[in-house]
Design an enzyme around this catalytic site. Structure first.
Site, PDB file in Angstrom:
ATOM      1  CB  THR A 109      -0.848  -0.062   1.288  1.00 45.18           C
ATOM      2  OG1 THR A 109      -1.604  -1.262   1.265  1.00 45.18           O
ATOM      3  CG2 THR A 109      -1.762   1.126   1.462  1.00 45.18           C
TER       4      THR A 109
ATOM      5  CD  GLU B 205      -7.269  -4.062  -1.929  1.00 50.19           C
ATOM      6  OE1 GLU B 205      -6.879  -4.514  -0.843  1.00 50.19           O
ATOM      7  OE2 GLU B 205      -6.565  -3.391  -2.698  1.00 50.19           O
TER       8      GLU B 205
ATOM      9  N   GLY C  23      -0.582  -3.200   5.534  1.00 50.43           N
ATOM     10  CA  GLY C  23      -1.691  -4.050   5.976  1.00 50.43           C
ATOM     11  C   GLY C  23      -2.185  -3.623   7.354  1.00 50.43           C
TER      12      GLY C  23
HETATM   13  N1  GLY Z   1      -5.130  -4.065   1.232  1.00 48.56           N
HETATM   14  C1  GLY Z   1      -4.774  -3.615   2.525  1.00 48.56           C
HETATM   15  C2  GLY Z   1      -5.833  -2.811   3.183  1.00 48.56           C
HETATM   16  O1  GLY Z   1      -6.689  -2.290   2.514  1.00 48.56           O
HETATM   17  O2  GLY Z   1      -5.845  -2.685   4.376  1.00 48.56           O
END
Ligand code: GLY
Length: 576
Positions: free
Chosen positions: A387, A426, A481
């Protein structure tokens, strides 16, 4: 002679400096960490210098922080392909120059054809490899990034720069190329197993299998053409134009789920920003479908009952209470959180002071709780490290913190044919099989089950903190995460309780606890054996790992803009 006199002057100067160093104490409380970058008017922080520079150029042209944030996000899609994206989604938190707060949700949506058991095979077991929630065409949710940027631009942009001015820098970076860093060249290689499974990804990111080397010019003509269409025709082109047709056709040819209708129906949404307070400071963060704001505020509320300042930032006692607060907040995440358009999320209760007081009752001094006895929800789901967060503050004090993602590094590993766009994975942030361990041995809750049109639960935590007088103080967000929440939470505590500047607050060692597995993650650096021995004596199990990486901004009392990039990662703060 000249050399000797220079030498004597140098020795004299050294003596004066030594005396000054001994006599004058440092003005910094935490002098071991570097100073933040300073800017008189504005500041952009992102994980790539070229993207930060794009943001500054847009500000200098008269754009505001929202305009610049859009330009940065589009540039990152080109120069930071492992996470920067137009094939994923995220969240943007805005504090505008009139003091109002806004939250834009552009999280991906599950395609209409996705159902609860779409990732479960005929044998009742989770599917692995192609067809799973982590890799390949079925792993992608409908991307939200361009719809979110479009919404932000229309509602909160300055009106002084055109949409095309925000897209053009990214299109040029894709068309003209940029010099590959050692880091990125290595990263392509280390992801070659996944990327080489998909011909377009192999061609573009692995140089057809020959690999790129550090220092090579990396051009992305397909992505440049896509960005050119979006520059000319606007963000809707992605959802209804040639780009949409290309994505839908590639999906159809490869057993993917996303259709033209899914793309046409995607909607970014404004949500009521989550507002809490911690010791008199207002905390503005992201509500569901991100769990980030609720989990952070619940943990802060629990910690408010303790004198965290007196415990010092790196004591075992402080880490103990921090872990206990996080254990409880993450237990609630698993049980109560999901897309609020599909599941009841008791947000107001979870972030109330009275609820925190009840949760605090079961915390004992010097004794670890057992996660089996705390909370009653389902364990949290796997989330990846890939991210990215960036932030902008402009000359008028408008602040934007934006976190977006394609989930894993390089997302689903699929590049949609003819577009140059890496698509997200996702769908793995949903509970792929509620109530049972997923392919990573973890369990997720029913509220986060897969359903067409639903958004998967996230941990992204873009956050802005206001002073008690309502003036904007600092903003922070992270990648990593569920560890994002821990990084943002500890940055907030480090600034408010431990009086650190934004760079020290971000760089300081941190821990992570997410209820299950029942262990405190400590970082490989910054924890003394004495501290870890004490934590073990309290009954905690310890593991080791890096706890996310953050980026942040602060406005000091004189109005100077301060920018900070985490020492754990790369990037650049650029101010002027
Ligand atoms: N894909 C990681 C989050 O949205 O927390």
């Amino acid at each position: 002679m000249q050399t000797r006199s220079r030498y004597s002057r140098f020795i004299a100067l050294l003596a004066i400096v030594s005396v000054l160093v001994v006599v004058l104490p440092s003005t910094k409380t935490y002098a071991a960490w570097p100073d933040p970058v300073r800017g008189k008017h504005a500041m952009v922080v992102s994980q790539h210098e070229l993207a930060s520079q794009v943001g500054v150029e847009i500000l200098k042209k008269g754009g505001n922080a929202v305009d610049a944030a859009i330009g940065v996000g589009l540039a990152l899609a080109v120069v930071y392909p492992e996470a920067g994206n137009i094939g994923g989604g995220g969240f943007m938190v805005i504090h505008d120059s009139k003091g109002r707060n806004h939250a834009i949700d552009y999280r991906e949506m599950a395609p209409a054809a996705a159902s609860r058991n779409v990732f479960v095979g005929p044998d009742g077991k989770l599917i692995h490899g192609e067809g799973s929630s982590t890799i390949g065409y079925r792993a992608s949710g409908v991307p939200g990034t361009l719809a979110g940027f479009d919404l932000a631009f229309r509602k909160y942009g300055s009106g002084k720069v055109k949409w095309a001015d925000l897209v053009a820098p990214a299109r040029r970076l894709a068309a003209n190329g940029y010099v590959l860093s050692y880091r990125l060249a290595q990263l392509f290689k280390s992801y070659s197993d996944g990327l080489s499974k998909y011909p377009e990804s192999k061609r573009i990111f692995l140089n057809g299998g020959k690999f790129f080397e550090e220092g090579e010019l990396f051009k992305q003509p397909d992505l440049a053409a896509t960005l050119g269409r979006i520059e000319r025709s606007g963000a809707r082109e992605f959802y209804t134009g040639r780009t949409a047709q290309l994505i839908a056709a590639d999906m159809k040819a490869n057993n993917g789920l996303i259709t033209l209708d899914d793309l046409k129906n995607y909607q970014a949404k404004e949500r009521e920003p989550l507002v809490g307070d911690y010791r008199g400071f207002k905390i503005i963060s992201m509500p569901p479908p991100s769990s980030g704001g609720i989990v952070m505020l619940e943990a802060l509320n629990i910690l408010e009952g303790y004198d965290v300042t007196a415990m010092q930032y790196n004591s075992a006692e402080k880490y103990h209470y921090l872990a206990e607060a996080m254990r409880r907040a993450f237990a609630d995440r698993a049980e109560f959180m999901g897309d609020p358009d599909f599941a009841d999320v008791p947000t107001a209760s979870l972030i109330s002071k009275s609820y925190a007081a009840k949760r605090r009752e079961s915390i004992q001094k010097d004794r670890a709780s057992n996660s089996k006895d705390v909370g009653h929800g389902e364990p949290t789901g796997r989330e990846s490290m890939d991210t990215t967060n960036y932030a902008v503050v402009d000359k008028d004090g408008m602040m934007v913190v934006n976190t977006y993602t394609i989930n894993d590094l390089y997302g689903s590993q699929v590049t949609a044919k003819g577009t140059g766009i890496l698509l997200n994975d996702e769908m793995d942030d949903f509970a792929a099989k509620p109530g049972e361990p997923n392919m990573f041995g973890l369990i997720q809750g029913e509220r986060n089950a897969v359903k067409g049109g639903k958004r998967p639960l996230s941990s992204m935590t873009p956050t802005i903190v206001l002073r008690p007088d309502g003036s904007v103080w600092f903003g922070v967000g992270a990648r990593g995460g569920p560890r994002i929440i821990s990084a943002v939470l500890q940055t907030v505590i480090n600034v408010i309780d431990h009086k650190m500047d934004i760079q020290a607050a971000i760089d300081a060692p941190r821990i992570h606890h997410q209820w299950l597995p029942d262990a405190i993650m400590t970082e490989p650096v910054g924890f003394s054996p004495d501290t870890t021995a004490l934590l073990k004596r309290y009954g905690h199990t310890l593991s080791t790992g890096w706890v996310a990486s953050a980026t942040g901004l602060m406005i000091d009392k004189k109005g100077v803009r301060l920018g900070a990039i985490d020492s754990r990662s790369d990037g650049l703060a650029v101010g002027y």
